[in-house]
Each structure stands twice: as C-alpha cells, then as structure tokens.
Design an enzyme around this catalytic site. Structure first.
Site, PDB file in Angstrom:
ATOM      1  N   GLU A 197      -5.182  -5.077  10.445  1.00  0.00           N
ATOM      2  CA  GLU A 197      -4.159  -4.068  10.679  1.00  0.00           C
ATOM      3  C   GLU A 197      -4.461  -3.340  11.984  1.00  0.00           C
ATOM      4  O   GLU A 197      -5.277  -2.399  12.000  1.00  0.00           O
ATOM      5  CB  GLU A 197      -4.139  -3.047   9.535  1.00  0.00           C
ATOM      6  CG  GLU A 197      -3.837  -3.648   8.188  1.00  0.00           C
ATOM      7  CD  GLU A 197      -3.261  -2.612   7.219  1.00  0.00           C
ATOM      8  OE1 GLU A 197      -2.190  -2.893   6.665  1.00  0.00           O
ATOM      9  OE2 GLU A 197      -3.850  -1.530   7.052  1.00  0.00           O
ATOM     10  N   SER A 228       3.663  -2.319  10.254  1.00  0.00           N
ATOM     11  CA  SER A 228       5.119  -2.352  10.446  1.00  0.00           C
ATOM     12  C   SER A 228       5.768  -3.673  10.017  1.00  0.00           C
ATOM     13  O   SER A 228       6.744  -4.110  10.623  1.00  0.00           O
ATOM     14  CB  SER A 228       5.482  -2.017  11.896  1.00  0.00           C
ATOM     15  OG  SER A 228       5.025  -0.712  12.226  1.00  0.00           O
ATOM     16  N   LYS A 286       0.159   4.218  -0.226  1.00  0.00           N
ATOM     17  CA  LYS A 286      -0.492   5.385   0.413  1.00  0.00           C
ATOM     18  C   LYS A 286      -0.282   6.636  -0.444  1.00  0.00           C
ATOM     19  O   LYS A 286      -0.215   6.511  -1.674  1.00  0.00           O
ATOM     20  CB  LYS A 286       0.030   5.543   1.847  1.00  0.00           C
ATOM     21  CG  LYS A 286      -0.127   4.237   2.655  1.00  0.00           C
ATOM     22  CD  LYS A 286       0.037   4.393   4.138  1.00  0.00           C
ATOM     23  CE  LYS A 286      -0.152   3.038   4.815  1.00  0.00           C
ATOM     24  NZ  LYS A 286      -0.064   3.103   6.270  1.00  0.00           N
ATOM     25  N   GLY A 304       5.132   1.255   4.733  1.00  0.00           N
ATOM     26  CA  GLY A 304       6.480   1.829   4.599  1.00  0.00           C
ATOM     27  C   GLY A 304       7.466   0.961   3.836  1.00  0.00           C
ATOM     28  O   GLY A 304       8.193   1.444   2.964  1.00  0.00           O
ATOM     29  N   HIS A 336      -9.464   1.028   4.804  1.00  0.00           N
ATOM     30  CA  HIS A 336      -8.178   1.153   5.506  1.00  0.00           C
ATOM     31  C   HIS A 336      -8.374   2.067   6.711  1.00  0.00           C
ATOM     32  O   HIS A 336      -9.158   3.008   6.668  1.00  0.00           O
ATOM     33  CB  HIS A 336      -7.118   1.728   4.559  1.00  0.00           C
ATOM     34  CG  HIS A 336      -5.749   1.673   5.155  1.00  0.00           C
ATOM     35  ND1 HIS A 336      -5.322   2.607   6.058  1.00  0.00           N
ATOM     36  CD2 HIS A 336      -4.741   0.785   5.004  1.00  0.00           C
ATOM     37  CE1 HIS A 336      -4.096   2.285   6.449  1.00  0.00           C
ATOM     38  NE2 HIS A 336      -3.711   1.191   5.813  1.00  0.00           N
ATOM     39  N   GLU A 344      -6.787   4.433   7.824  1.00  0.00           N
ATOM     40  CA  GLU A 344      -6.606   5.879   7.570  1.00  0.00           C
ATOM     41  C   GLU A 344      -7.851   6.465   6.919  1.00  0.00           C
ATOM     42  O   GLU A 344      -8.186   7.634   7.139  1.00  0.00           O
ATOM     43  CB  GLU A 344      -5.343   6.082   6.710  1.00  0.00           C
ATOM     44  CG  GLU A 344      -4.086   5.842   7.549  1.00  0.00           C
ATOM     45  CD  GLU A 344      -2.906   5.244   6.797  1.00  0.00           C
ATOM     46  OE1 GLU A 344      -2.870   5.314   5.558  1.00  0.00           O
ATOM     47  OE2 GLU A 344      -2.011   4.695   7.475  1.00  0.00           O
ATOM     48  N   GLY A 346       2.721   2.092  10.801  1.00  0.00           N
ATOM     49  CA  GLY A 346       3.672   3.192  10.652  1.00  0.00           C
ATOM     50  C   GLY A 346       4.395   3.545  11.938  1.00  0.00           C
ATOM     51  O   GLY A 346       5.021   4.598  12.037  1.00  0.00           O
ATOM     52  N   ASN A 376       0.876  -1.176   0.000  1.00  0.00           N
ATOM     53  CA  ASN A 376       0.000   0.000   0.000  1.00  0.00           C
ATOM     54  C   ASN A 376       0.911   1.223   0.000  1.00  0.00           C
ATOM     55  O   ASN A 376       1.501   1.547   1.028  1.00  0.00           O
ATOM     56  CB  ASN A 376      -0.896  -0.040   1.250  1.00  0.00           C
ATOM     57  CG  ASN A 376      -1.730   1.210   1.412  1.00  0.00           C
ATOM     58  OD1 ASN A 376      -1.768   2.070   0.525  1.00  0.00           O
ATOM     59  ND2 ASN A 376      -2.395   1.337   2.554  1.00  0.00           N
TER      60      ASN A 376
END
Ligand code: 13P
Length: 279
Positions: free
Chosen positions: A185, A232, A20, A254, A108, A110, A191, A18
């Site tokens: 998640e 992570s 992002k 990430g 997601h 976010e 993150g 992802n």
C-alpha cells in the site's frame, strides 16, 4: 499464461475490506449483511475470491455473526503481540483466535504513521499471529517523499525483510496456500483517489515476491504468498489491477464501506480466478 509459473492459481486471490475507524456495531452488521446478501444474489457456481471483512474490534462479534454460513471471512485491523497482561486498551491474539477471527492486518501505514508501529513491532505481531493461527496481512509501502527520493524499493525491501525476520519457511507454508499475506500500500495512494498505476504496482509486488524468494530461497514459498495491492482501489480500477501477474488481490479502504462499492471489487477478484481456469 499457461507457462507462467509466477502467476499461480494455487495462490489465493483475496479481496479484503479495511473498514478503518468507521461504523457503529449496527452499521457494521448492516454492511456485512448487505455484502452477504449481494453475494447470495449472484449466480451460483462461480468461484469467489477469499473475501475478508476487517471491522473495528467492537464490531467483530456482530460481523462474525452476520457472515456465518457465507463465504466471507473476518479480520481484525491490529492486535498486540503479547498473549495477556497489564496492557490497558490492547487486544491480544488469543482473544481474536477464540472468536474465530481468521485474519489480522499488521503494520498498516496508519498504525506506522500515527501509532508508532515500527518494523520491529510488525515482526513481533506477525510472529504472534502465526503462533495463534491467525493469518497476518503484513502491510508495507513507501511515503510520497520516499517515492520522490527514489527510495521505494529500498523502503519496501527493508519492511518486508524486517517484518519476516526469524520466521521460518515452515511457519509460513501450509498446504493449499500461505499463512502470510503481504499488502503493498503506497502511502501516497491511500485515501487520495490517486492509485498507483497498475504496471508500477505490479512491479513493486513482483519485487516483494522476489525478496520473499531470496529470503526463503529454495523453499518454494514466494509463489504461494498472496500479495495484495491497496490504495484507492475502486470499481473502475479493479479489472486492470486483477490482470497483473503479481497482484493477487486488493486491500480496500473507502470502497469497502458500502456494499454497492465493494461487491464489484469481489467480482473483479472472481474474474482473476476465472482467468486462471482459462490459462
Ligand atoms: P483506500 O482504499 O481508502 O485508499 O484505503 C486503502 C487502505 O488503506 C486499505 O488498508
């Protein structure tokens, strides 16, 4: 492992990136190209997990172009649930399907935290994805406060049950795999560099499988739904994660932004596949 029916080799192992809100079109193209080249440099004949790259909407066409002829699939990070209309700024499912996008992340954390996504909108979007032949990757997971208050299992249960509401077993099942992917998640692990310990991630992924089993009781769905862990994930954690019974892959933020970080995660998925052939 041979008699463990829940660790099912028929279930897809999926490593998804992802990206992002990162990368310009040319940067996204370069990243996709490096991943494809990295895969091509590996010895032939090794089974690979399903690899899914999820760039921003504006980069989808370029990434699709770069991965043509490679094992990589492409996913969007979100979509509207309606087919078309006066919804400024939104992207509709038929637009993604027409581009040959195959996956779409739905709900997601976010999107839930910053863009008002709810279990109800997630459900509408999962239905829309299925209606348009896109594989929804439905994301669930608890906030830190919820974990600390001992609410993890209830929150995840609610998210899974509400997200799958009014979706039939037939809509979900298909030969050789499942049309719905779930990503667990935990929000506090996203993150932060602090991943959820593998046994606990496995426990929650197992809980999700149990919820799906109850939800579609007798329909043989739960054992075919791929359940991913996200939060992570990195090269140093992937092997342990991929050894877990209920973790069928990873949704990576990430560590998906550089080919040298992402390629080892694909290898981690490949090792899981290999362990099935030795089971
Ligand atoms: P990180 O891998 O950066 O923690 O992000 C996880 C994630 O949100 C993937 O969707």
């Amino acid at each position: 492992m041979g008699n463990d029916q829940t660790r099912d080799a028929k279930r897809k192992t999926i490593i998804a990136g992802n990206w992002k809100m990162n990368k310009t079109v040319s940067e996204a193209g370069a990243l996709a190209r490096s991943i494809v080249e990295g895969l091509a440099a590996e010895p032939k004949g090794e089974a690979l997990p399903e690899i899914v790259l999820c760039p921003t909407f504006v980069c989808l066409a370029e990434v699709l172009n770069q991965v043509k002829g490679s094992p990589c699939k492409v996913g969007a990070q979100n979509m509207d649930y309606r087919d078309s209309g006066a919804f400024t700024g939104e992207i509709a499912p038929p637009m993604l399907a027409a581009m040959q996008v195959q996956y779409v992340l739905i709900g997601h954390s976010e999107r839930r935290q910053f863009f008002g996504e709810t279990n109800d909108s997630v459900n509408l979007k999962v239905k829309a994805a299925l209606a348009h032949g896109l594989v929804p990757v439905m994301c669930v997971g608890e906030l830190l406060e919820q974990r600390e208050a001992g609410q993890t299992d209830d929150v995840v249960r609610q998210q899974v049950v509400a997200g799958l509401a009014e979706i039939s077993a037939e809509q979900i099942a298909q030969a050789g795999g499942a049309k719905v992917v779930i990503a667990y998640e935990p929000v506090w692990a996203i993150g932060t560099g602090k991943n959820c310990e593998s046994p606990e991630a496995n426990r929650v992924c197992g809980l999700i499988r149990g919820i799906i089993e109850e939800f579609y009781s007798g329909k043989n769905i739960a054992s075919s739904v791929s359940i991913l862990y996200g939060g992570s994930v990195k090269a140093s954690t992937i092997d342990e994660q991929m050894q877990q019974e209920h973790i069928d892959g990873a949704l990576v933020g990430g560590a998906s932004l550089k080919a040298e970080d992402f390629l080892p995660l694909i290898k981690g998925g490949a090792k899981r596949l290999k362990s099935f052939s030795h089971a």
